[in-house]
Motif scaffolding. Structure first.
Motif, PDB file in Angstrom:
ATOM      1  N   GLY A   1      -1.448  36.129   6.496  1.00 54.26           N
ATOM      2  CA  GLY A   1      -0.580  35.349   7.388  1.00 54.26           C
ATOM      3  C   GLY A   1      -1.290  34.220   8.108  1.00 54.26           C
ATOM      4  N   LEU A   2      -2.446  33.806   7.597  1.00 57.78           N
ATOM      5  CA  LEU A   2      -3.174  32.710   8.248  1.00 57.78           C
ATOM      6  C   LEU A   2      -3.271  31.477   7.340  1.00 57.78           C
ATOM      7  CD1 LEU A   2      -6.126  34.650   9.959  1.00 57.78           C
ATOM      8  CD2 LEU A   2      -4.106  33.675  11.065  1.00 57.78           C
ATOM      9  N   GLY A   3      -2.313  31.375   6.425  1.00 57.32           N
ATOM     10  CA  GLY A   3      -2.339  30.241   5.488  1.00 57.32           C
ATOM     11  C   GLY A   3      -2.327  28.910   6.212  1.00 57.32           C
ATOM     12  N   GLU A   4      -1.443  28.784   7.172  1.00 60.14           N
ATOM     13  CA  GLU A   4      -1.310  27.505   7.891  1.00 60.14           C
ATOM     14  C   GLU A   4      -2.583  27.162   8.673  1.00 60.14           C
ATOM     15  OE1 GLU A   4       1.620  25.575   7.926  1.00 60.14           O
ATOM     16  OE2 GLU A   4       2.114  26.941   6.258  1.00 60.14           O
TER      17      GLU A   4
ATOM     18  N   PHE B   1      -9.750  31.148  17.294  1.00 59.88           N
ATOM     19  CA  PHE B   1      -8.749  32.168  16.956  1.00 59.88           C
ATOM     20  C   PHE B   1      -8.657  33.242  18.026  1.00 59.88           C
ATOM     21  CE2 PHE B   1      -8.527  31.914  11.996  1.00 59.88           C
ATOM     22  CZ  PHE B   1      -8.016  30.639  12.107  1.00 59.88           C
ATOM     23  N   SER B   2      -7.468  33.819  18.146  1.00 55.60           N
ATOM     24  CA  SER B   2      -7.282  34.969  19.036  1.00 55.60           C
ATOM     25  C   SER B   2      -7.916  36.196  18.378  1.00 55.60           C
ATOM     26  CB  SER B   2      -5.795  35.228  19.250  1.00 55.60           C
ATOM     27  OG  SER B   2      -5.231  35.700  18.031  1.00 55.60           O
ATOM     28  N   LEU B   3      -8.017  37.277  19.147  1.00 55.05           N
ATOM     29  CA  LEU B   3      -8.589  38.509  18.598  1.00 55.05           C
ATOM     30  C   LEU B   3      -7.784  39.007  17.395  1.00 55.05           C
ATOM     31  CD1 LEU B   3     -10.754  40.736  19.001  1.00 55.05           C
ATOM     32  CD2 LEU B   3      -9.058  41.976  20.338  1.00 55.05           C
ATOM     33  N   GLY B   4      -6.464  38.945  17.540  1.00 56.91           N
ATOM     34  CA  GLY B   4      -5.590  39.395  16.449  1.00 56.91           C
ATOM     35  C   GLY B   4      -5.832  38.586  15.182  1.00 56.91           C
ATOM     36  N   MET B   5      -6.007  37.255  15.348  1.00 56.16           N
ATOM     37  CA  MET B   5      -6.255  36.399  14.183  1.00 56.16           C
ATOM     38  C   MET B   5      -7.625  36.714  13.575  1.00 56.16           C
ATOM     39  SD  MET B   5      -4.764  32.957  15.894  1.00 56.16           S
ATOM     40  CE  MET B   5      -4.707  31.755  14.571  1.00 56.16           C
ATOM     41  N   LYS B   6      -8.592  36.979  14.454  1.00 51.60           N
ATOM     42  CA  LYS B   6      -9.932  37.303  13.935  1.00 51.60           C
ATOM     43  C   LYS B   6      -9.897  38.600  13.127  1.00 51.60           C
ATOM     44  CE  LYS B   6     -12.848  34.814  17.136  1.00 51.60           C
ATOM     45  NZ  LYS B   6     -13.362  34.784  18.497  1.00 51.60           N
ATOM     46  N   GLN B   7      -9.104  39.554  13.599  1.00 52.80           N
ATOM     47  CA  GLN B   7      -8.973  40.810  12.847  1.00 52.80           C
ATOM     48  C   GLN B   7      -8.390  40.520  11.463  1.00 52.80           C
ATOM     49  OE1 GLN B   7     -10.977  42.907  14.374  1.00 52.80           O
ATOM     50  NE2 GLN B   7      -9.595  44.640  14.323  1.00 52.80           N
ATOM     51  N   LYS B   8      -7.419  39.586  11.425  1.00 49.15           N
ATOM     52  CA  LYS B   8      -6.819  39.245  10.127  1.00 49.15           C
ATOM     53  C   LYS B   8      -7.832  38.547   9.222  1.00 49.15           C
ATOM     54  CE  LYS B   8      -2.059  38.874  11.732  1.00 49.15           C
ATOM     55  NZ  LYS B   8      -1.018  37.928  12.118  1.00 49.15           N
ATOM     56  N   VAL B   9      -8.701  37.733   9.816  1.00 46.82           N
ATOM     57  CA  VAL B   9      -9.745  37.085   9.003  1.00 46.82           C
ATOM     58  C   VAL B   9     -10.662  38.164   8.415  1.00 46.82           C
ATOM     59  CG1 VAL B   9     -11.733  35.517   8.998  1.00 46.82           C
ATOM     60  CG2 VAL B   9      -9.685  34.914  10.295  1.00 46.82           C
ATOM     61  N   LYS B  10     -10.966  39.180   9.226  1.00 41.53           N
ATOM     62  CA  LYS B  10     -11.812  40.273   8.716  1.00 41.53           C
ATOM     63  C   LYS B  10     -11.143  40.958   7.532  1.00 41.53           C
ATOM     64  CE  LYS B  10     -13.517  43.113  11.954  1.00 41.53           C
ATOM     65  NZ  LYS B  10     -13.527  43.775  13.292  1.00 41.53           N
ATOM     66  N   LEU B  11      -9.818  41.102   7.627  1.00 41.25           N
ATOM     67  CA  LEU B  11      -9.101  41.724   6.503  1.00 41.25           C
ATOM     68  C   LEU B  11      -9.145  40.798   5.279  1.00 41.25           C
ATOM     69  CD1 LEU B  11      -7.416  44.084   5.446  1.00 41.25           C
ATOM     70  CD2 LEU B  11      -5.374  42.998   6.402  1.00 41.25           C
ATOM     71  N   ALA B  12      -8.993  39.480   5.524  1.00 38.55           N
ATOM     72  CA  ALA B  12      -9.070  38.524   4.402  1.00 38.55           C
ATOM     73  C   ALA B  12     -10.438  38.608   3.722  1.00 38.55           C
ATOM     74  CB  ALA B  12      -8.794  37.103   4.895  1.00 38.55           C
ATOM     75  N   VAL B  13     -11.487  38.760   4.523  1.00 43.93           N
ATOM     76  CA  VAL B  13     -12.845  38.897   3.963  1.00 43.93           C
ATOM     77  C   VAL B  13     -12.920  40.141   3.073  1.00 43.93           C
ATOM     78  CG1 VAL B  13     -15.262  39.402   4.536  1.00 43.93           C
ATOM     79  CG2 VAL B  13     -14.019  37.633   5.807  1.00 43.93           C
ATOM     80  N   ALA B  14     -12.311  41.225   3.576  1.00 42.60           N
ATOM     81  CA  ALA B  14     -12.346  42.481   2.801  1.00 42.60           C
ATOM     82  C   ALA B  14     -11.612  42.332   1.472  1.00 42.60           C
ATOM     83  CB  ALA B  14     -11.740  43.612   3.621  1.00 42.60           C
ATOM     84  N   LEU B  15     -10.631  41.428   1.436  1.00 40.47           N
ATOM     85  CA  LEU B  15      -9.809  41.277   0.226  1.00 40.47           C
ATOM     86  C   LEU B  15     -10.361  40.264  -0.761  1.00 40.47           C
ATOM     87  CD1 LEU B  15      -6.251  41.139   1.870  1.00 40.47           C
ATOM     88  CD2 LEU B  15      -7.328  43.064   0.694  1.00 40.47           C
ATOM     89  N   VAL B  16     -11.316  39.442  -0.319  1.00 40.27           N
ATOM     90  CA  VAL B  16     -11.635  38.231  -1.084  1.00 40.27           C
ATOM     91  C   VAL B  16     -12.115  38.533  -2.506  1.00 40.27           C
ATOM     92  CG1 VAL B  16     -14.029  37.897  -0.259  1.00 40.27           C
ATOM     93  CG2 VAL B  16     -12.641  35.921  -0.891  1.00 40.27           C
ATOM     94  N   HIS B  17     -12.839  39.633  -2.686  1.00 39.31           N
ATOM     95  CA  HIS B  17     -13.352  39.912  -4.049  1.00 39.31           C
ATOM     96  C   HIS B  17     -12.428  40.856  -4.808  1.00 39.31           C
ATOM     97  CE1 HIS B  17     -14.921  43.007  -1.447  1.00 39.31           C
ATOM     98  NE2 HIS B  17     -15.442  43.700  -2.440  1.00 39.31           N
ATOM     99  N   ASP B  18     -11.199  40.985  -4.325  1.00 42.76           N
ATOM    100  CA  ASP B  18     -10.162  41.763  -5.010  1.00 42.76           C
ATOM    101  C   ASP B  18     -10.613  43.193  -5.311  1.00 42.76           C
ATOM    102  OD1 ASP B  18      -7.643  42.090  -6.004  1.00 42.76           O
ATOM    103  OD2 ASP B  18      -8.125  41.348  -8.015  1.00 42.76           O
ATOM    104  N   PRO B  19     -11.039  43.922  -4.253  1.00 39.97           N
ATOM    105  CA  PRO B  19     -11.551  45.278  -4.472  1.00 39.97           C
ATOM    106  C   PRO B  19     -10.428  46.282  -4.721  1.00 39.97           C
ATOM    107  CG  PRO B  19     -11.503  44.818  -2.137  1.00 39.97           C
ATOM    108  CD  PRO B  19     -11.029  43.569  -2.823  1.00 39.97           C
TER     109      PRO B  19
END
Ligand SMILES: Nc1ncnc2c1ncn2[C@@H]1O[C@H](COP(=O)(O)OP(=O)(O)OP(=O)(O)O)[C@@H](O)[C@H]1O
Ligand SMILES: [Mg+2]
Length: 310
Positions: free
Chosen positions: A125-128, A137-155
């Motif tokens: 949800g951080l495309g824009e 970024f807010s804390l909530g957005m930073k948490q989402k970035v952490k999730l994006a990092v976890a997803l980046v290599h398609d584990p």
């Protein structure tokens, strides 16, 4: 029957004399699993051991068939990890370049890392906002970035350690929905570690209840919470099965974990157990509540939830 994604055998980690986890032997099914337990239960220790960040004191584990001691790179390639505490972000960087950089660290080519970073940021949800500097970024957005990092290599497995810590109610709901959708829509295996029963209930169907470094219970969350009845624990010197049978015959609701006989609490149940045991000549060695029963743990998990809500 689901397949198993993680199998552990007597997995143990002591920090000097402090027990992190001890003798954890579990088979974790595919799909969604909650690691549920109060503070200091050993959730983070278990996760970090599975990721090879911490070396086990003894015992072993396989993740998707790969051994955590000898094939840790294979393991890490297949796990995306959202750590409990904030990762150190590189200052003055956009979300895109940070996530893409993490993709490169995970072995993606430059164009792949760009594409996957963009896809992952859109997914959370951080495309824009992907070209915004995440210092802003807010804390909530930073948490989402952490999730994006976890997803980046398609584990195949995504492990989220307390991903809702510090988030407000709407941030929590969004984060838990993202994690649930990863499992339901994307077919990922998801592990959610939390000290909040409600968060785990909303997100996964299966849970390991961890307390004081040990697995206290495992199974379908609905079944586990249904069994959250008050019990009296009984231990006997011998004739364990005789007592079990006699209690059942006398209409008491009993079940057992192999060491203790658990009897559903009713008024004067203790007296009744003594009378029945006496009648069949069984010596009771212990009768009472065990210090850390599943019920105690659930009570503490519920209590913490109340504190969080108000
Ligand atoms: N680096 C460390 N050095 C010494 N003891 C540690 C270390 N990390 C964890 N422990 C201890 O191991 C036990 C389990 O801690 P762990 O962080 O795994 O629990 P947790 O379930 O993740 O707790 P929380 O919900 O607070 O995150 C605790 O008693 C903790 O104090
Ligand atoms: Mg932790």
């Amino acid at each position: 029957m689901e397949t198993e994604i993680i199998v552990t055998d007597s997995l143990t980690k002591f920090y000097g004399k402090i027990r992190g986890i001890e003798d954890i032997s579990v088979k974790i099914p595919s799909g969604g699993v909650g690691f549920l337990g109060p503070n200091a239960a050993g959730k983070t220790t278990l996760i970090r051991t599975l990721l090879g960040i911490i070396r086990p004191t003894r015992g072993s584990a396989q993740v998707l068939g790969y051994d955590i001691r000898h094939e840790i790179n294979e393991v890490r390639d297949r796990i995306g990890y959202v750590p409990e505490f904030n990762t150190s972000f590189i200052p003055d960087t956009t979300a895109m370049s940070f996530v893409a950089f993490c993709g490169r660290m995970n072995g993606l080519s430059y164009p792949e890392s760009k594409q996957r970073a963009s896809d992952s940021l859109f997914y959370v949800g951080l495309g824009e906002e992907r070209y915004r500097k995440f210092d802003t970024f807010s804390l909530g957005m930073k948490q989402k970035v952490k999730l994006a990092v976890a997803l980046v290599h398609d584990p195949e497995i995504i492990i989220c350690d307390e991903p809702t810590n510090g988030l407000d109610p709407s941030g929590r709901v969004q984060m838990l929905e993202l994690i649930r959708n990863l499992q339901i829509d994307e077919g990922k295996n998801v592990i959610l570690s939390s000290h909040l029963l409600r968060d785990v209930e909303k997100t996964t169907d299966y849970a390991l209840v961890i307390s004081e470094g040990e697995i206290l219970a495992k199974g379908n969350i609905r079944e586990l919470t249904a069994n959250k009845r008050s019990t009296v624990s009984v231990k006997v010197k011998s004739k364990y099965n005789d007592l079990l049978e006699a209690l059942e015959v006398n209409g008491l609701n009993v079940w057992t974990d192999g060491a203790f006989i658990e009897v559903e609490k009713t008024p004067a149940v203790e007296k009744e157990i003594f009378i029945i045991a006496n009648r069949i000549g069984v010596d009771i060695r212990y009768l009472g509540s065990r210090s850390r029963s599943l019920e105690d743990v659930f009570v503490s998990l519920f209590k913490e939830q109340e504190v969080q809500i108000h």
